[in-house]
Motif scaffolding. Sequence first.
Motif, PDB file in Angstrom:
ATOM      1  N   VAL A   8     -11.040   1.616   1.433  1.00 44.24           N
ATOM      2  CA  VAL A   8      -9.888   1.512   0.528  1.00 44.24           C
ATOM      3  C   VAL A   8      -8.641   1.418   1.393  1.00 44.24           C
ATOM      4  CG1 VAL A   8      -8.747   2.458  -1.503  1.00 44.24           C
ATOM      5  CG2 VAL A   8     -11.136   3.053  -1.045  1.00 44.24           C
ATOM      6  N   ASP A   9      -8.075   0.211   1.495  1.00 39.45           N
ATOM      7  CA  ASP A   9      -6.949  -0.018   2.399  1.00 39.45           C
ATOM      8  C   ASP A   9      -6.205  -1.270   1.932  1.00 39.45           C
ATOM      9  OD1 ASP A   9      -5.266  -0.602   4.715  1.00 39.45           O
ATOM     10  OD2 ASP A   9      -6.624   0.677   5.879  1.00 39.45           O
ATOM     11  N   ASP A  10      -4.887  -1.199   1.886  1.00 37.98           N
ATOM     12  CA  ASP A  10      -4.111  -2.344   1.412  1.00 37.98           C
ATOM     13  C   ASP A  10      -3.835  -3.368   2.510  1.00 37.98           C
ATOM     14  OD1 ASP A  10      -2.411  -0.424   2.631  1.00 37.98           O
ATOM     15  OD2 ASP A  10      -0.653  -1.368   1.715  1.00 37.98           O
ATOM     16  N   GLU A  11      -4.220  -3.077   3.757  1.00 34.69           N
ATOM     17  CA  GLU A  11      -3.963  -4.002   4.863  1.00 34.69           C
ATOM     18  C   GLU A  11      -5.222  -4.805   5.179  1.00 34.69           C
ATOM     19  OE1 GLU A  11      -2.629  -1.694   8.143  1.00 34.69           O
ATOM     20  OE2 GLU A  11      -0.812  -0.986   7.128  1.00 34.69           O
ATOM     21  N   ASP A  55      -7.293   4.772   3.356  1.00 36.43           N
ATOM     22  CA  ASP A  55      -5.932   4.687   3.878  1.00 36.43           C
ATOM     23  C   ASP A  55      -5.036   5.632   3.076  1.00 36.43           C
ATOM     24  OD1 ASP A  55      -3.744   3.794   5.354  1.00 36.43           O
ATOM     25  OD2 ASP A  55      -3.339   2.135   3.989  1.00 36.43           O
ATOM     26  N   ILE A  56      -4.062   6.203   3.721  1.00 33.90           N
ATOM     27  CA  ILE A  56      -3.194   7.161   3.034  1.00 33.90           C
ATOM     28  C   ILE A  56      -1.978   6.479   2.415  1.00 33.90           C
ATOM     29  CG2 ILE A  56      -1.634   9.128   3.373  1.00 33.90           C
ATOM     30  CD1 ILE A  56      -3.631  10.285   5.307  1.00 33.90           C
ATOM     31  N   ASN A  57      -1.313   5.639   3.177  1.00 33.26           N
ATOM     32  CA  ASN A  57      -0.062   5.045   2.720  1.00 33.26           C
ATOM     33  C   ASN A  57      -0.342   3.732   1.991  1.00 33.26           C
ATOM     34  OD1 ASN A  57       2.710   4.745   2.389  1.00 33.26           O
ATOM     35  ND2 ASN A  57       2.960   3.693   4.348  1.00 33.26           N
ATOM     36  N   PRO A  59       0.414   1.394  -1.836  1.00 37.76           N
ATOM     37  CA  PRO A  59       1.313   1.285  -2.986  1.00 37.76           C
ATOM     38  C   PRO A  59       0.691   1.849  -4.255  1.00 37.76           C
ATOM     39  CG  PRO A  59       0.340  -0.841  -2.466  1.00 37.76           C
ATOM     40  CD  PRO A  59      -0.052   0.085  -1.357  1.00 37.76           C
ATOM     41  N   LYS A  60       1.526   2.239  -5.196  1.00 40.93           N
ATOM     42  CA  LYS A  60       1.146   2.741  -6.530  1.00 40.93           C
ATOM     43  C   LYS A  60       0.525   4.131  -6.466  1.00 40.93           C
ATOM     44  CE  LYS A  60       0.463  -1.883  -8.505  1.00 40.93           C
ATOM     45  NZ  LYS A  60      -0.492  -2.787  -9.164  1.00 40.93           N
ATOM     46  N   LEU A  61      -0.581   4.280  -5.712  1.00 43.00           N
ATOM     47  CA  LEU A  61      -1.252   5.580  -5.629  1.00 43.00           C
ATOM     48  C   LEU A  61      -1.713   5.798  -4.190  1.00 43.00           C
ATOM     49  CD1 LEU A  61      -2.294   8.040  -7.273  1.00 43.00           C
ATOM     50  CD2 LEU A  61      -4.443   6.791  -7.571  1.00 43.00           C
ATOM     51  N   SER A  62      -1.198   6.839  -3.566  1.00 42.86           N
ATOM     52  CA  SER A  62      -1.540   7.106  -2.166  1.00 42.86           C
ATOM     53  C   SER A  62      -2.991   7.551  -2.051  1.00 42.86           C
ATOM     54  CB  SER A  62      -0.631   8.189  -1.586  1.00 42.86           C
ATOM     55  OG  SER A  62      -0.970   9.465  -2.104  1.00 42.86           O
ATOM     56  N   GLY A  63      -3.538   7.420  -0.840  1.00 42.93           N
ATOM     57  CA  GLY A  63      -4.904   7.866  -0.614  1.00 42.93           C
ATOM     58  C   GLY A  63      -5.076   9.350  -0.876  1.00 42.93           C
ATOM     59  N   ILE A  64      -4.086  10.143  -0.498  1.00 46.37           N
ATOM     60  CA  ILE A  64      -4.132  11.591  -0.718  1.00 46.37           C
ATOM     61  C   ILE A  64      -4.243  11.893  -2.215  1.00 46.37           C
ATOM     62  CG2 ILE A  64      -2.796  13.723  -0.611  1.00 46.37           C
ATOM     63  CD1 ILE A  64      -3.762  13.129   2.101  1.00 46.37           C
ATOM     64  N   ASN A  65      -3.362  11.299  -3.007  1.00 54.67           N
ATOM     65  CA  ASN A  65      -3.359  11.574  -4.451  1.00 54.67           C
ATOM     66  C   ASN A  65      -4.604  11.016  -5.138  1.00 54.67           C
ATOM     67  OD1 ASN A  65      -0.952  13.010  -4.433  1.00 54.67           O
ATOM     68  ND2 ASN A  65       0.293  11.168  -4.698  1.00 54.67           N
ATOM     69  N   PHE A  66      -5.085   9.886  -4.663  1.00 51.60           N
ATOM     70  CA  PHE A  66      -6.324   9.328  -5.212  1.00 51.60           C
ATOM     71  C   PHE A  66      -7.485  10.293  -4.974  1.00 51.60           C
ATOM     72  CE2 PHE A  66     -10.113   6.632  -4.008  1.00 51.60           C
ATOM     73  CZ  PHE A  66     -10.573   6.481  -5.304  1.00 51.60           C
ATOM     74  N   PHE A  78      -9.938   9.782   6.434  1.00 52.79           N
ATOM     75  CA  PHE A  78      -8.633   9.179   6.207  1.00 52.79           C
ATOM     76  C   PHE A  78      -8.265   8.286   7.394  1.00 52.79           C
ATOM     77  CE2 PHE A  78      -7.965  12.892   3.320  1.00 52.79           C
ATOM     78  CZ  PHE A  78      -7.684  12.171   2.181  1.00 52.79           C
ATOM     79  N   THR A  79      -7.676   7.143   7.080  1.00 50.68           N
ATOM     80  CA  THR A  79      -7.210   6.219   8.113  1.00 50.68           C
ATOM     81  C   THR A  79      -5.740   5.931   7.854  1.00 50.68           C
ATOM     82  OG1 THR A  79      -7.817   4.252   6.821  1.00 50.68           O
ATOM     83  CG2 THR A  79      -9.503   5.163   8.278  1.00 50.68           C
ATOM     84  N   THR A  80      -4.926   6.007   8.881  1.00 50.25           N
ATOM     85  CA  THR A  80      -3.495   5.776   8.698  1.00 50.25           C
ATOM     86  C   THR A  80      -2.811   5.536  10.030  1.00 50.25           C
ATOM     87  OG1 THR A  80      -1.454   6.693   7.738  1.00 50.25           O
ATOM     88  CG2 THR A  80      -2.914   8.227   8.850  1.00 50.25           C
ATOM     89  N   ALA A  81      -1.654   4.924   9.980  1.00 47.69           N
ATOM     90  CA  ALA A  81      -0.833   4.735  11.175  1.00 47.69           C
ATOM     91  C   ALA A  81       0.203   5.840  11.328  1.00 47.69           C
ATOM     92  CB  ALA A  81      -0.136   3.368  11.108  1.00 47.69           C
ATOM     93  N   TYR A  82       0.181   6.816  10.425  1.00 47.46           N
ATOM     94  CA  TYR A  82       1.211   7.848  10.390  1.00 47.46           C
ATOM     95  C   TYR A  82       0.611   9.229  10.673  1.00 47.46           C
ATOM     96  CZ  TYR A  82       3.604   4.016   8.069  1.00 47.46           C
ATOM     97  OH  TYR A  82       4.132   2.790   7.767  1.00 47.46           O
TER      98      TYR A  82
END
Length: 226
Positions: A8-11, A55-57, A59-66, A78-82
């Motif tokens: 699950v990743d928008d990139e 992915d955490i960051n 749009p609409k619904l973050s990975g954390i909140n999902f 979790f995968t993220t650049a942050y």
Amino acid sequence: MSIQCIIVDDEPLSRDVLTNYIQDHPDLELKATCKDAFEAMKVMEREMIDLLFLDINMPKLSGINFYKSLNEKPQVIFTTAYPEFAVEGFELNATDYLLKPFSFERFIQGINKVKEKTKPIESNNASHIMLKADKKMFKVNFDHIMFFEALGDYVKAYLEDKTLIVTSTLKKLLEELPEGAFLRTHKSFIIAKSKIEYIEGNQIKIGNHMVPIGQSYREEVLKKVK
């Protein structure tokens, strides 16, 4: 044992990298790639998923909140650049946290953690399971169990003489039940094979109940029942 997973990743580039890593690992089976949480929800309605690459960051619904919104939570990496999101990720009992860009070697470390958490429980020929319900621990013989039904954050256990609202998930219960004696027929149901009276269409008769067979489970259910 094949670990069923989704990305699950928008990139697009991140999805491609993970797809290649997963395809190169013999223990992983990629069921879907999703660009947002809403696509993932649809997949998880029809598939039994063991692991999320999330992915955490987004749009609409973050990975954390999902992940927080899921009643039955699979393992998550979790995968993220942050890096600032790492603490919150581990507070959700994440199996691992991969900081982009990550190497295949680092990816393998995460998968080894997943495999460690999914090791089968050693059989001790036990005849019962301990179920936590109503602030008590109930000793329940396996042959007294008819079926289990998911109820949000709980599971309803249908026994021969009573029902219990159990603090657990279906996935965790299935790991504790004797292999071959119980069968998941639907994302919300596990049945005792010995209690089956008959199968009619997409339903199984157990006692006074008709338990559904999910479309994605039907082929496996019929094979194991035979």
